[in-house]
Structure formats: structure tokens, C-alpha cells
Scaffold this motif. Structure first.
Motif, PDB file in Angstrom:
ATOM      1  N   ARG A  75      -6.313   8.358  -1.447  1.00 32.87           N
ATOM      2  CA  ARG A  75      -5.091   8.858  -1.529  1.00 32.87           C
ATOM      3  C   ARG A  75      -4.832   9.233  -3.074  1.00 32.87           C
ATOM      4  NH1 ARG A  75       0.820   7.537   0.778  1.00 32.87           N
ATOM      5  NH2 ARG A  75       0.492   5.653  -0.866  1.00 32.87           N
ATOM      6  N   ALA A  76      -4.878   8.474  -3.861  1.00 31.56           N
ATOM      7  CA  ALA A  76      -4.677   8.344  -5.265  1.00 31.56           C
ATOM      8  C   ALA A  76      -5.802   9.389  -5.849  1.00 31.56           C
ATOM      9  CB  ALA A  76      -4.618   7.006  -6.063  1.00 31.56           C
ATOM     10  N   LEU A  77      -7.194   9.248  -5.432  1.00 29.13           N
ATOM     11  CA  LEU A  77      -8.292   9.835  -5.967  1.00 29.13           C
ATOM     12  C   LEU A  77      -8.012  11.362  -5.274  1.00 29.13           C
ATOM     13  CD1 LEU A  77     -11.183   7.036  -5.305  1.00 29.13           C
ATOM     14  CD2 LEU A  77     -10.020   7.730  -7.538  1.00 29.13           C
ATOM     15  N   ALA A  78      -7.464  11.527  -4.307  1.00 31.19           N
ATOM     16  CA  ALA A  78      -7.384  12.905  -3.970  1.00 31.19           C
ATOM     17  C   ALA A  78      -6.712  13.955  -4.865  1.00 31.19           C
ATOM     18  CB  ALA A  78      -6.671  13.132  -2.696  1.00 31.19           C
ATOM     19  N   MET A  79      -5.739  13.311  -5.884  1.00 30.73           N
ATOM     20  CA  MET A  79      -5.469  14.308  -6.872  1.00 30.73           C
ATOM     21  C   MET A  79      -6.186  14.520  -7.696  1.00 30.73           C
ATOM     22  SD  MET A  79      -2.700  15.199  -5.326  1.00 30.73           S
ATOM     23  CE  MET A  79      -1.402  15.794  -6.500  1.00 30.73           C
ATOM     24  N   ASN A  80      -7.429  14.018  -7.919  1.00 26.59           N
ATOM     25  CA  ASN A  80      -8.313  13.863  -9.086  1.00 26.59           C
ATOM     26  C   ASN A  80      -7.936  13.536 -10.422  1.00 26.59           C
ATOM     27  OD1 ASN A  80     -11.152  14.530  -9.882  1.00 26.59           O
ATOM     28  ND2 ASN A  80     -10.787  16.567 -10.454  1.00 26.59           N
ATOM     29  N   GLU A  90      -9.848  22.703   2.589  1.00 30.47           N
ATOM     30  CA  GLU A  90     -10.423  22.274   1.537  1.00 30.47           C
ATOM     31  C   GLU A  90      -9.766  20.790   1.464  1.00 30.47           C
ATOM     32  OE1 GLU A  90      -9.822  24.138  -2.242  1.00 30.47           O
ATOM     33  OE2 GLU A  90     -11.300  22.828  -3.395  1.00 30.47           O
ATOM     34  N   ALA A  91      -8.678  20.607   1.483  1.00 30.02           N
ATOM     35  CA  ALA A  91      -7.967  19.295   1.391  1.00 30.02           C
ATOM     36  C   ALA A  91      -8.370  18.425   2.243  1.00 30.02           C
ATOM     37  CB  ALA A  91      -6.748  19.510   1.539  1.00 30.02           C
ATOM     38  N   TYR A  92      -8.775  18.943   3.374  1.00 29.60           N
ATOM     39  CA  TYR A  92      -9.355  17.831   4.499  1.00 29.60           C
ATOM     40  C   TYR A  92     -10.833  17.429   4.159  1.00 29.60           C
ATOM     41  CZ  TYR A  92     -11.165  16.702   9.099  1.00 29.60           C
ATOM     42  OH  TYR A  92     -11.482  15.832  10.153  1.00 29.60           O
ATOM     43  N   PHE A 118       0.908  -1.241   0.001  1.00 32.56           N
ATOM     44  CA  PHE A 118      -0.099  -0.092  -0.106  1.00 32.56           C
ATOM     45  C   PHE A 118       1.011   1.334  -0.146  1.00 32.56           C
ATOM     46  CE2 PHE A 118      -1.417  -3.373   3.170  1.00 32.56           C
ATOM     47  CZ  PHE A 118      -1.985  -4.027   2.299  1.00 32.56           C
ATOM     48  N   ASN A 119       2.232   1.194   0.673  1.00 27.97           N
ATOM     49  CA  ASN A 119       3.053   2.395   0.605  1.00 27.97           C
ATOM     50  C   ASN A 119       2.503   3.469   1.209  1.00 27.97           C
ATOM     51  OD1 ASN A 119       4.774   0.750  -1.241  1.00 27.97           O
ATOM     52  ND2 ASN A 119       4.124   1.742  -2.968  1.00 27.97           N
ATOM     53  N   LEU A 120       1.894   3.344   2.290  1.00 31.67           N
ATOM     54  CA  LEU A 120       1.145   4.521   2.884  1.00 31.67           C
ATOM     55  C   LEU A 120       2.214   5.072   3.980  1.00 31.67           C
ATOM     56  CD1 LEU A 120      -2.305   3.288   4.260  1.00 31.67           C
ATOM     57  CD2 LEU A 120      -1.915   4.847   2.336  1.00 31.67           C
ATOM     58  N   PHE A 121       2.412   6.361   4.243  1.00 36.41           N
ATOM     59  CA  PHE A 121       3.419   6.953   4.989  1.00 36.41           C
ATOM     60  C   PHE A 121       2.950   6.409   6.392  1.00 36.41           C
ATOM     61  CE2 PHE A 121       2.899   9.857   1.716  1.00 36.41           C
ATOM     62  CZ  PHE A 121       4.216   9.754   0.994  1.00 36.41           C
ATOM     63  N   PRO A 122       3.917   5.725   7.144  1.00 39.07           N
ATOM     64  CA  PRO A 122       3.608   5.154   8.241  1.00 39.07           C
ATOM     65  C   PRO A 122       3.349   6.160   9.425  1.00 39.07           C
ATOM     66  CG  PRO A 122       5.778   4.792   7.977  1.00 39.07           C
ATOM     67  CD  PRO A 122       5.272   5.138   6.507  1.00 39.07           C
ATOM     68  N   HIS A 123       4.070   7.415   9.404  1.00 36.09           N
ATOM     69  CA  HIS A 123       4.178   8.123  10.612  1.00 36.09           C
ATOM     70  C   HIS A 123       2.659   9.012  10.397  1.00 36.09           C
ATOM     71  CE1 HIS A 123       6.032   9.765   7.283  1.00 36.09           C
ATOM     72  NE2 HIS A 123       5.824  11.034   7.735  1.00 36.09           N
ATOM     73  N   LEU A 124       1.958   9.120   9.315  1.00 35.83           N
ATOM     74  CA  LEU A 124       0.933   9.784   9.104  1.00 35.83           C
ATOM     75  C   LEU A 124      -0.620   9.112   9.261  1.00 35.83           C
ATOM     76  CD1 LEU A 124       1.922  11.869   5.715  1.00 35.83           C
ATOM     77  CD2 LEU A 124       2.340  12.694   8.116  1.00 35.83           C
ATOM     78  N   THR A 125      -1.376   9.911   9.745  1.00 27.07           N
ATOM     79  CA  THR A 125      -2.789   9.290  10.081  1.00 27.07           C
ATOM     80  C   THR A 125      -3.411   9.165   8.297  1.00 27.07           C
ATOM     81  OG1 THR A 125      -3.796  11.371   9.871  1.00 27.07           O
ATOM     82  CG2 THR A 125      -3.175  10.389  12.072  1.00 27.07           C
ATOM     83  N   ALA A 126      -4.530   8.411   8.321  1.00 24.14           N
ATOM     84  CA  ALA A 126      -5.364   8.204   7.087  1.00 24.14           C
ATOM     85  C   ALA A 126      -5.485   9.174   6.577  1.00 24.14           C
ATOM     86  CB  ALA A 126      -6.515   7.244   7.479  1.00 24.14           C
ATOM     87  N   ILE A 127      -6.035  10.231   7.051  1.00 26.73           N
ATOM     88  CA  ILE A 127      -6.537  11.498   6.545  1.00 26.73           C
ATOM     89  C   ILE A 127      -5.323  12.449   6.092  1.00 26.73           C
ATOM     90  CG2 ILE A 127      -6.744  12.884   8.756  1.00 26.73           C
ATOM     91  CD1 ILE A 127      -9.098  13.359   5.511  1.00 26.73           C
ATOM     92  N   GLU A 128      -4.242  12.210   6.934  1.00 26.14           N
ATOM     93  CA  GLU A 128      -2.898  13.014   6.597  1.00 26.14           C
ATOM     94  C   GLU A 128      -2.266  12.319   5.219  1.00 26.14           C
ATOM     95  OE1 GLU A 128      -1.603  14.520  11.255  1.00 26.14           O
ATOM     96  OE2 GLU A 128      -0.888  12.578  10.174  1.00 26.14           O
ATOM     97  N   ASN A 129      -2.284  11.153   5.243  1.00 26.19           N
ATOM     98  CA  ASN A 129      -1.971  10.539   3.984  1.00 26.19           C
ATOM     99  C   ASN A 129      -2.444  10.962   2.769  1.00 26.19           C
ATOM    100  OD1 ASN A 129       0.051   7.930   3.720  1.00 26.19           O
ATOM    101  ND2 ASN A 129      -0.966   7.968   5.978  1.00 26.19           N
ATOM    102  N   ILE A 130      -3.882  11.169   3.035  1.00 23.15           N
ATOM    103  CA  ILE A 130      -4.870  11.677   1.840  1.00 23.15           C
ATOM    104  C   ILE A 130      -4.376  13.092   1.431  1.00 23.15           C
ATOM    105  CG2 ILE A 130      -7.045  12.018   0.934  1.00 23.15           C
ATOM    106  CD1 ILE A 130      -7.823   9.420   2.768  1.00 23.15           C
ATOM    107  N   THR A 131      -4.300  13.773   2.372  1.00 20.68           N
ATOM    108  CA  THR A 131      -4.307  15.413   2.179  1.00 20.68           C
ATOM    109  C   THR A 131      -2.964  15.674   1.865  1.00 20.68           C
ATOM    110  OG1 THR A 131      -3.995  15.638   4.461  1.00 20.68           O
ATOM    111  CG2 THR A 131      -6.294  15.862   3.575  1.00 20.68           C
ATOM    112  N   LEU A 132      -1.899  15.060   2.216  1.00 20.44           N
ATOM    113  CA  LEU A 132      -0.455  15.288   2.022  1.00 20.44           C
ATOM    114  C   LEU A 132      -0.183  16.105   0.521  1.00 20.44           C
ATOM    115  CD1 LEU A 132       2.531  15.641   3.350  1.00 20.44           C
ATOM    116  CD2 LEU A 132       2.740  13.450   2.319  1.00 20.44           C
ATOM    117  N   ALA A 133      -0.206  15.204  -0.385  1.00 20.12           N
ATOM    118  CA  ALA A 133      -0.199  15.603  -1.699  1.00 20.12           C
ATOM    119  C   ALA A 133      -0.842  16.814  -2.443  1.00 20.12           C
ATOM    120  CB  ALA A 133      -0.079  14.537  -2.909  1.00 20.12           C
TER     121      ALA A 133
END
Ligand code: ADP
Ligand code: MG
Length: 240
Positions: A149-154, A112-114, A86-101
Motif C-alpha cells: 500500500r505504501a509503495l502504491a504511491m510510488n 490503472e490503480a488496480y 499494520f493499520n490496514l482498513f479492516p472493511h477493505l480487501t487487500a487490493i482495495e487497501n492498496i488502490t484507495l489512496a
């Protein structure tokens, strides 16, 4: 929407892709199958510019994304990819993984990202897990966060590389269900998978690849019930 023309990829002396031609139409779900080592991941990685093709060209709409002048970050925004691990960032929560990029790359404002991130978590059925870290989530949940997370970049196209292969069998369904829903919504998808049920139900077209070439392609019905090529038959006998 996506067009691959005469794509070759070599790693040193190893000729992995030997002239691949491929088209994916807007809204189409194309399932890519083939033996291990046949070059499926390399093909997806070339499309996402994680690998440099040795020769050949790839177009997204009418833009050549293999051109030297192209901005790779912008290409990766337009083409989302999800991996087996899955390659999630281990030190970030689910929502933080999604909003980072979206925050860092797209310079979206945090609120807005949130908001978008929470909507995506809802879509993959994990709204209540927003503040969980990856290690607090099951494999299936982590993979659904990775999809969100991938979908967050639309993205305009999504690439899936054996995204259920590392999951325990009982967790496969929840991930396939998210992918099925995406397909229903009209997402353009290129999917490497061994889930033949998914390929049959959701795939518009199935492509069989072996030794770096496309051996055969057609409607799922055709490929599974009446493959023309002996190599396809042999592969299907092995996995079905
Ligand atoms: P598949 O996804 O169909 O199993 P891959 O695209 O992963 O196949 O691999 C195709 C071939 O390319 C394999 O022989 C693999 O070992 C080789 N390969 C993949 N990536 C690299 C790399 N970065 N360096 C060297 N060889 C690689
Ligand atoms: Mg692979």
C-alpha cells in the motif's frame, strides 16, 4: 535525499528530540536503533509530518518539507511509511487497501490503480490474496499488504517503524525478505528495527539513538563489533 537539521520535538515539558541531525543518501538503507522511548518513532513521524517539529528543518531533496507552505499530502506521497501495527482498513480487501489512496489522492483511474496494485501484491508474494480482508490474513501477510500500500504511491523514501515487532517469530522473515528486496532495488530506506541480522546484512549505516540524540553512527560492522560509546555498548549487550 533526506536531510534533518537540528530537529527538536517537545510534548509539553517532555523534550523528546534534542537536536537531531541526519542525512540519508539516495538508495541508502539507514537502520535506526535505540532503547524504547529514545525518540525513534517521533523522529520518523516528524519526517512524515505526522508530528509537527518544535524547531529544526527537514529537507527532501532540496525542498524544505517543514515549511508552512508545503502540501502535506504531497509530502506523504513522496515519503511512504509502514508502522508496527499494520493499520490496514479492516472493511477493505487487500487490493482495495492498496488502490484507495492512488484513486482518491492521486486521482488515478481505477483500472490503472488496480493493475499497479496487483503488480505490487505479486511483488510481496500475495497475488492470490487480493480479495481477502485483513482479518483473513496472517500478521505477516497484513504487513506485506501494508508495504504494498505504501509503495502504491510510488514514494521516493520509505520509513519503516518496527514493522516486524508485532509479528510471531515465524512471520518475521517473510516481511524482512520483502524489505531486503526493496533495498536491492535501490529504494532509499530509513528503518527502525530490533532485527540486528537485517541491520548487518542490509544496512549501509546504523545510527544509535538514546534520549533524543544520536549517540553514534557508522557502518554496521563498526557499530556492532566495535562501538565507540559506552551507551551503545550497553544497549547492544542488552539486545544481542
Ligand atoms: P521510541 O520509538 O524510540 O520508543 P517514541 O518516539 O515513541 O520513542 O517516544 C519518545 C518519548 O516521547 C516517550 O517518552 C513517549 O512517551 C513520548 N511521546 C511520544 N509521542 C507522544 C505524544 N503524542 N504525546 C506525548 N508524549 C509522547
Ligand atoms: Mg517506537
Amino acid at each position: 535525499m533526506l536531510r534533518v537539521e537540528n530537529l527538536h520535538k517537545k510534548f509539553g515539558d517532555l523534550h523528546v528530540l534534542k537536536g537531531v541531525n541526519l542525512k540519508v543518501e539516495k538508495g541508502e538503507v539507514v537502520v535506526l536503533i535505540g532503547p524504547s522511548g529514545s525518540g525513534k518513532s517521533t523522529l520518523l513521524r516528524c519526517i512524515n509530518r505526522l508530528e509537527e517539529p518544535t524547531s529544526g528543518r527537514i529537507f527532501l531533496d532540496d525542498e524544505e518539507i517543514t515549511s508552512d507552505r508545503v502540501d502535506i499530502n504531497r509530502i506523504r506521497q513522496r515519503i511512504g511509511m509502514v508502522f508496527q501495527q499494520f493499520n490496514l482498513f479492516p472493511h477493505l480487501t487487500a487490493i482495495e487497501n492498496i488502490t484507495l489512496a492512488p484513486i482518491k489522492v492521486k486521482r488515478m483511474d481505477k483500472e490503472e490503480a488496480y493493475r499497479i496494485g496487483m503488480r505490487l501484491l505479486e511483488k510481496v508474494g500475495l497475488r492470490d490474496k487480493a480479495n481477502y480482508y485483513p482479518h483473513q490474513l496472517s500478521g505477516g501477510q497484513q504487513q506485506r499488504v501494508a508495504i504494498a500500500r505504501a509503495l502504491a504511491m510510488n514514494p521516493e523514501v520509505m520509513l519503516f517503524d518496527e514493522v516486524t515487532s508485532a509479528l510471531d517469530p515465524e512471520l518475521v522473515k517473510e516481511v524482512l525478505e520483502v524489505m531486503r528486496e526493496l533495498a536491492r532495488e535501490g529504494m532509499t530506506m530509513l528503518v527502525v528495527t530490533h532485527e540486528m541480522g537485517f541491520a548487518r546484512e542490509v544496512g549501509d549505516r546504523v545510527i544509535f539513538m538514546d534520549h533524543g540524540v544520536i549517540v553514534e553512527e557508522g557502518a554496521p560492522e563498526e557499530i556492532f563489533s566495535n562501538p565507540r560509546e559506552e551507551r551503545t555498548r550497553r544497549f547492544l549487550r542488552m539486545i544481542l
